[in-house]
Write an enzyme that holds these catalytic residues in place. Structure first.
Site, short mmCIF file in Angstrom:
data_model
loop_
_atom_site.label_atom_id
_atom_site.label_comp_id
_atom_site.label_asym_id
_atom_site.label_seq_id
_atom_site.Cartn_x
_atom_site.Cartn_y
_atom_site.Cartn_z
N ASN A 7 -0.31 -7.04 -9.19
CA ASN A 7 -1.56 -6.33 -9.46
C ASN A 7 -2.63 -7.39 -9.67
O ASN A 7 -2.67 -8.01 -10.73
CB ASN A 7 -1.39 -5.45 -10.70
CG ASN A 7 -2.70 -4.84 -11.15
OD1 ASN A 7 -3.66 -4.80 -10.39
ND2 ASN A 7 -2.74 -4.35 -12.39
N TRP A 8 -3.47 -7.56 -8.66
CA TRP A 8 -4.50 -8.61 -8.76
C TRP A 8 -5.64 -8.20 -9.68
O TRP A 8 -6.50 -9.00 -9.97
CB TRP A 8 -5.05 -8.95 -7.37
CG TRP A 8 -4.07 -9.61 -6.44
CD1 TRP A 8 -2.74 -9.83 -6.65
CD2 TRP A 8 -4.36 -10.14 -5.14
NE1 TRP A 8 -2.19 -10.46 -5.56
CE2 TRP A 8 -3.16 -10.67 -4.61
CE3 TRP A 8 -5.51 -10.22 -4.36
CZ2 TRP A 8 -3.08 -11.27 -3.35
CZ3 TRP A 8 -5.44 -10.81 -3.10
CH2 TRP A 8 -4.24 -11.33 -2.61
N LYS A 9 -5.66 -6.94 -10.05
CA LYS A 9 -6.78 -6.40 -10.85
C LYS A 9 -8.09 -6.72 -10.12
O LYS A 9 -8.11 -6.75 -8.90
CB LYS A 9 -6.75 -6.97 -12.27
CG LYS A 9 -5.36 -6.89 -12.91
CD LYS A 9 -5.39 -7.14 -14.37
CE LYS A 9 -3.98 -7.28 -14.90
NZ LYS A 9 -3.85 -6.97 -16.29
N HIS A 95 -2.84 2.96 -14.81
CA HIS A 95 -2.75 1.67 -15.51
C HIS A 95 -3.50 1.78 -16.84
O HIS A 95 -4.53 2.44 -16.93
CB HIS A 95 -3.36 0.58 -14.63
CG HIS A 95 -3.05 -0.80 -15.12
ND1 HIS A 95 -3.69 -1.36 -16.20
CD2 HIS A 95 -2.16 -1.73 -14.69
CE1 HIS A 95 -3.21 -2.58 -16.41
NE2 HIS A 95 -2.27 -2.82 -15.51
N GLU A 97 -5.40 -0.18 -18.29
CA GLU A 97 -6.80 -0.62 -18.25
C GLU A 97 -7.71 0.49 -17.75
O GLU A 97 -8.89 0.54 -18.09
CB GLU A 97 -6.92 -1.89 -17.39
CG GLU A 97 -6.34 -3.10 -18.11
CD GLU A 97 -5.89 -4.23 -17.21
OE1 GLU A 97 -6.21 -4.23 -16.01
OE2 GLU A 97 -5.19 -5.13 -17.73
N GLU A 164 4.71 -0.36 -19.26
CA GLU A 164 3.86 -1.49 -19.60
C GLU A 164 3.32 -1.31 -21.02
O GLU A 164 2.30 -0.61 -21.21
CB GLU A 164 2.69 -1.59 -18.63
CG GLU A 164 3.10 -1.78 -17.19
CD GLU A 164 2.00 -2.48 -16.40
OE1 GLU A 164 2.26 -3.58 -15.93
OE2 GLU A 164 0.90 -1.93 -16.29
N GLY A 170 -1.43 -9.01 -20.37
CA GLY A 170 -2.40 -10.10 -20.40
C GLY A 170 -2.45 -10.85 -21.71
O GLY A 170 -3.37 -11.63 -21.95
N SER A 208 2.89 -9.38 -19.18
CA SER A 208 3.09 -10.83 -19.35
C SER A 208 4.40 -11.34 -18.76
O SER A 208 5.02 -12.25 -19.32
CB SER A 208 2.97 -11.23 -20.83
OG SER A 208 1.65 -10.96 -21.29
N GLY A 230 -1.48 -11.22 -14.25
CA GLY A 230 -1.98 -12.60 -14.22
C GLY A 230 -1.12 -13.56 -13.41
O GLY A 230 -1.66 -14.36 -12.63
C1 PEP Z 1 -0.60 -5.54 -15.29
O1 PEP Z 1 -1.79 -5.69 -15.03
O2 PEP Z 1 -0.03 -4.54 -14.90
C2 PEP Z 1 0.07 -6.58 -16.05
C3 PEP Z 1 1.34 -6.38 -16.38
O3 PEP Z 1 -0.64 -7.70 -16.37
P1 PEP Z 1 -0.06 -9.08 -16.95
O4 PEP Z 1 1.14 -9.44 -16.12
O5 PEP Z 1 -1.18 -10.05 -16.79
O6 PEP Z 1 0.31 -8.84 -18.37
#
Ligand code: PEP
Length: 246
Positions: A7-9, A95, A97, A164, A170, A208, A230
């Site tokens: 997931n590049w966001k 998600h 976010e 998640e 993050g 993470s 990330g």
């Molecule tokens: C995500 O955006 O779904 C995610 C798990 O981010 P990160 O790996 O940066 O925690």
């Protein structure tokens, strides 16, 4: 076979995004074992260019969101048929976010999942508790509520749920192996009861996941893969996650 989804966001401009996708595609293509399924989910603006860069490699393309409606007067939105038309196989929905930053409700996530499934996309539905909810002992209850409210009644052929924990995204913090195992079993139990079976389901962990913790996380019973934010922005590290369990 684990499913590893990047997931590049809201990251990536043309040249860098294409270079990242091309590097991942080259690694997948050159890998004789082919013992993992890999997907990349870039921002909308890069879908077509990333799609071209990964063509023929076996890497799947995905969007990070879609609208609940197929078309119409919804300025700024992108629909599920548009994602499909741009070459997507996958779409990430719900998600945290978007649930937090865009105030998406379970009902809205469900409408998006229904739209995506109607358009023939394979969906990745995200669920997870906040730190306050976990500390209050409500993590299982919160996730059960999100599953009940967000997931359509009809079981699709291929469906993915990503657990998640919001506090792990993050932040560099990850849930313990025991907590991940318990939550993934809980998710399967909730879904199995409601949907009368789990065929076609994968349950991913996200939060993470990095090259140095992927082996442990992907080895937890009930973890079918990872959703990676990330650490998916660097091809080497993402590939270390992809290959951690092989
Ligand atoms: C995500 O955006 O779904 C995610 C798990 O981010 P990160 O790996 O940066 O925690």
């Amino acid at each position: 076979m684990p499913l590893i989804v990047s997931n590049w966001k809201m990251n990536g401009l043309g040249a860098d995004g294409v270079a990242l996708a091309s590097a991942v595609a080259a690694k997948v293509k050159a890998d004789p074992a082919k013992s993992r399924e890999v997907a990349v989910c870039p921002p909308f603006t890069l879908l077509e260019r990333v799609g071209a860069a990964i063509a023929g490699s076996g890497v799947g393309l995905g969007g990070q969101d879609c609208a609940p409606k197929a078309s119409g007067a919804f300025t700024g939105d992108v629909s599920a048929p548009m994602l499909k038309d741009a070459g997507c196989f996958w779409v990430i929905l719900g998600h945290s976010e978007r649930r937090a930053g865009h105030k998406e409700t379970d009902a809205q996530v469900r409408a998006k999942l229904e739209a995506a499934e109607a358009a023939g996309l394979a969906t990745i539905a995200c669920v997870g508790e906040t730190l306050a909810e976990r500390e209050a002992g409500k993590a299982l209850e919160v996730v059960a509520g999100q599953l009940q409210g967000s997931l359509p009644d009809k079981r699709p052929g291929r469906w993915v749920v990503a657990y998640e924990p919001v506090w792990a995204i993050g932040t560099g913090k990850t849930a313990t192996a025991d907590d991940i195992k318990a939550m993934h079993a809980h998710i399967r139990s909730c879904l199995g009861r409601r949907h009368g079976g789990l065929a076609g389901l994968s349950v991913l962990y996200g939060g993470s996941v990095k090259g140095d913790n992927a082996r442990e996380i992907l080895g937890v019973p009930g973890v079918d893969g990872a959703l990676v934010g990330g650490a998916s922005l660097k091809a080497e590290e993402f590939w270390a996650i992809c290959t951690a369990r092989s």
